[in-house]
Scaffold this motif. Structure first.
Motif, PDB file in Angstrom:
ATOM      1  N   PRO A 102      71.089 112.293 143.962  1.00  0.00           N
ATOM      2  CA  PRO A 102      70.020 111.891 143.751  1.00  0.00           C
ATOM      3  C   PRO A 102      69.668 110.713 144.545  1.00  0.00           C
ATOM      4  CG  PRO A 102      71.303 111.621 141.878  1.00  0.00           C
ATOM      5  CD  PRO A 102      72.316 112.368 142.838  1.00  0.00           C
ATOM      6  N   PHE A 103      68.364 110.438 144.777  1.00  0.00           N
ATOM      7  CA  PHE A 103      68.328 109.004 145.347  1.00  0.00           C
ATOM      8  C   PHE A 103      68.383 107.985 144.211  1.00  0.00           C
ATOM      9  CE2 PHE A 103      65.117 111.727 147.766  1.00  0.00           C
ATOM     10  CZ  PHE A 103      65.833 111.913 148.886  1.00  0.00           C
ATOM     11  N   PRO A 104      68.694 106.580 144.784  1.00  0.00           N
ATOM     12  CA  PRO A 104      68.837 105.559 143.833  1.00  0.00           C
ATOM     13  C   PRO A 104      67.312 105.140 143.348  1.00  0.00           C
ATOM     14  CG  PRO A 104      69.254 104.852 146.230  1.00  0.00           C
ATOM     15  CD  PRO A 104      69.013 106.269 146.159  1.00  0.00           C
ATOM     16  N   LYS A 105      66.565 106.246 142.853  1.00  0.00           N
ATOM     17  CA  LYS A 105      65.369 105.722 142.460  1.00  0.00           C
ATOM     18  C   LYS A 105      65.138 106.380 140.879  1.00  0.00           C
ATOM     19  CE  LYS A 105      63.276 106.725 147.048  1.00  0.00           C
ATOM     20  NZ  LYS A 105      62.414 105.786 147.446  1.00  0.00           N
ATOM     21  N   ASN A 150      66.643 104.952 136.106  1.00  0.00           N
ATOM     22  CA  ASN A 150      67.274 105.405 137.410  1.00  0.00           C
ATOM     23  C   ASN A 150      68.003 106.655 137.281  1.00  0.00           C
ATOM     24  OD1 ASN A 150      69.016 105.623 139.604  1.00  0.00           O
ATOM     25  ND2 ASN A 150      68.385 103.563 139.755  1.00  0.00           N
ATOM     26  N   TYR A 152      70.781 107.399 138.638  1.00  0.00           N
ATOM     27  CA  TYR A 152      72.006 107.368 138.574  1.00  0.00           C
ATOM     28  C   TYR A 152      72.590 107.066 137.208  1.00  0.00           C
ATOM     29  CZ  TYR A 152      72.359 106.722 143.605  1.00  0.00           C
ATOM     30  OH  TYR A 152      72.439 107.091 144.800  1.00  0.00           O
TER      31      TYR A 152
END
Ligand code: ATP
Ligand code: MG
Lengths: 257, 288
Positions: A102-105, A150, A152
């Motif tokens: 995943p993107f850090p978004k 997020n 993450y």
């Protein structure tokens, strides 16, 4: 794509070879990947499974030393022709990677990323796509209350389903999956497997896996590769119960690899 | 056999202690000098550090002398240098990391950018004098000084930005490209946001080096005594370190204390810039 397609192959691969510099990684492969079915690719480490998969959406071109010969047609169009825009190919042929990435978004931004880069700006439309994709990836109920957190902060299995949702959001026809469950625990693996079987209704799926039980459980057709060659490619039941090639038999009975 | 092993172990433990002491000693020496330096500057300068000192222009009498022109000059200079150097530096880094073919020529540029980061600042002053002051006929103006400073910090910013861009994991780029994003979309939406902390920290540290520089500015003509603050980019200007340097070179001892007060102001600005850098790093820290 709007063209009417007569044959039922999503991909037709003909006499395909691929080299990394001077090392040939794929030898003379011919196969037709059927539409709306799950095709599994198995074989020992280093046999070229990932290489073949990454060729189908031309992600392999991010490696500069790669050369190819032969042809690959997606819906009867040559994917290497000058007329084929690689960005367009990749919106029809999405990809889920081995490691959840995943993107850090936020969860929302992850799923909305694809539609946004393809020019969708309206908040309402994006909201709908995000919900539909998260539902499609069987993770809506788990994350609907924290879409702005997020990605993450999620578990590995949840992250992988977010990545699948992110892929669904670009509304592809084909989904390529490279060992999508190898970084997951057994329960997350089962969830993702069920999801893949569910997705089969609407998508063509090609999945690379090291896990032969997994291939047997979820796929309709299985391809066995060895040293860059396609040894056998047939119905999954057929391949596991009654392999034609001695090498396939040795591999599935665990005699090597 | 057994005893032999034990004595070897003892040796290693002793060696371990020895090195620990050595490193503590080295650190203490550095801290000691820093402490003495700060103590001397504070004890000399604090009395002279008044509101008037911050508000006044340079003057022939100690009571009236102030650092206002230098302070504003330094701030105006950074306000020009920062955007110029960061935009140029980040663009260069993006080109080198993302677009340039990996061939001999790129490696040649690469090595030279790194070398430039180590070139003495006075050389950049000479470059600025020839290019900005004479060739572009900018004269001894704020813009000529600021552009010279931009050149000075550019290599450091390029290297820092390159490292930040390089540390963005390939998996994130692949995810973006794999959804049909173009290279530029991937850079703009994924790579740059993920490397902003590294880029900004590197840039602020480079700029705080620039704010303390005197040598190149003497060459491109910063004035030592000036009674206005710059009203355009073509104004004459001075900067804090110039002002401090001109005070230290006066014969009467009391001017040294005025200089110390100036140094305190400079140090406070440097501390603020470093604090911002640390804050940015912590706030935007990515957890991949
Ligand atoms: N970037 C690369 N550069 C050079 N050679 C590569 C590169 N990637 C893969 N290869 C080589 O190509 C061959 C096939 O690699 P590939 O990654 O496709 O195997 P794989 O079947 O996916 O293996 P695994 O099951 O371990 O993932 C291997 O011999 C590998 O060493
Ligand atoms: Mg692989």
């Amino acid at each position: 794509m709007t063209t009417i397609i007569n044959n039922n192959a999503a991909f037709s691969i003909e006499d395909f070879n691929l080299w990394y510099g001077n090392d040939q990684a794929i030898h003379q492969i011919n196969m037709k990947i059927p539409r709306n079915e799950i095709t599994a690719v198995i074989g020992p480490s280093g046999c070229g499974k990932s290489t073949l998969l990454k060729t189908l959406n031309r992600m392999i071109e991010t490696i500069p030393s790669v050369n190819t010969s032969g042809s690959i047609k997606y819906n009867d169009k040559d994917i290497f022709s000058k007329k084929m825009l690689v960005e367009e190919l990749r919106t029809h042929v999405g990809m889920v990677f081995q490691k959840p990435n995943p993107f850090p978004k936020s969860i929302y931004e992850n799923v909305a990323y694809g539609p946004k880069i393809h020019g969708i700006k309206k908040k309402k439309v994006l909201d709908e796509i995000v919900e539909k994709s998260l539902r499609g990836a069987a993770i809506w109920d788990e994350v609907k209350d924290r879409l702005n957190q997020n990605a993450y902060g999620l578990s590995g299995g949840q992250q992988q389903r977010i990545c699948i949702a992110r892929c669904l959001a670009i509304e592809p026809d084909v989904i390529l999956m490279d060992e999508p469950t190898s970084a997951l625990d057994p329960i997350s693996t089962l969830k993702v497997e069920e999801l893949i079987k569910e997705l089969k209704k609407d998508y063509t799926i090609v999945i690379v896996t090291h896990n032969m039980q997994q291939a047997a459980r979820i796929s309709d057709k299985t391809a066995f590769m060895l040293n860059g060659e396609l040894v056998e490619f047939t119905d999954t039941d057929q391949l596991f119960s009654n392999p034609k090639d001695k090498r396939t038999e040795d591999y599935i009975t665990g005699r090597f690899g | 056999m057994h005893t032999n092993n034990t004595s070897k172990l003892k040796n290693r433990v002793i060696l371990n202690k020895l090195f620990k002491l050595l490193f503590i000693f080295a650190t203490s020496i550095a801290l000691l000098f820093l402490g003495v330096l700060i103590y001397r500057i504070l004890s000399q300068g604090l009395d002279y550090l008044t509101i008037d000192f911050l508000k006044n222009y340079p003057a022939p009498y100690i009571e009236e002398a102030g650092i206002f022109a230098g302070l504003m000059g330094s701030l105006f200079m950074i306000a020009i240098t920062a955007p110029v150097a960061i935009i140029l530096g980040v663009s260069t880094a993006i080109y080198l990391e993302e677009y340039a073919k990996q061939n001999k020529f790129t490696r040649f540029i690469q090595v030279n950018v790194q070398n430039l980061a180590g070139v003495p600042s006075i050389v950049f002053g000479l470059l600025g004098l020839t290019f900005f002051v004479y060739m572009l006929e900018l004269g001894y103006t704020l813009i000529a000084g600021a552009l010279t400073m931009s050149l000075l910090v550019l290599p450091v910013i390029v290297v820092a930005a390159q490292e930040a861009i390089r540390s963005v994991p390939k998996e994130l780029r692949d995810a973006s490209i794999g959804m049909g994003a173009t290279k530029w979309q991937t850079i703009w939406r994924i790579v740059l946001p993920a490397s902003i902390p590294g880029i900004l920290t590197g840039s602020i540290l480079a700029l705080s080096r620039a704010i303390g520089e005197t040598a190149p500015l003497i060459i491109v003509g910063a004035a030592a005594a000036i009674y206005t603050i710059p009203d355009s980019i073509f104004s004459k200007y001075t900067v804090m370190p110039m002002q401090i340097w001109s005070w230290t070179s006066r014969p009467q001892e009391e001017w040294q204390y005025v200089a110390a007060a100036g140094i305190i102001v400079l140090l406070i600005i440097l501390l603020c810039m470093n604090a911002i850098a640390v804050w940015i790093r912590n706030k935007f820290q990515n957890r991949y």
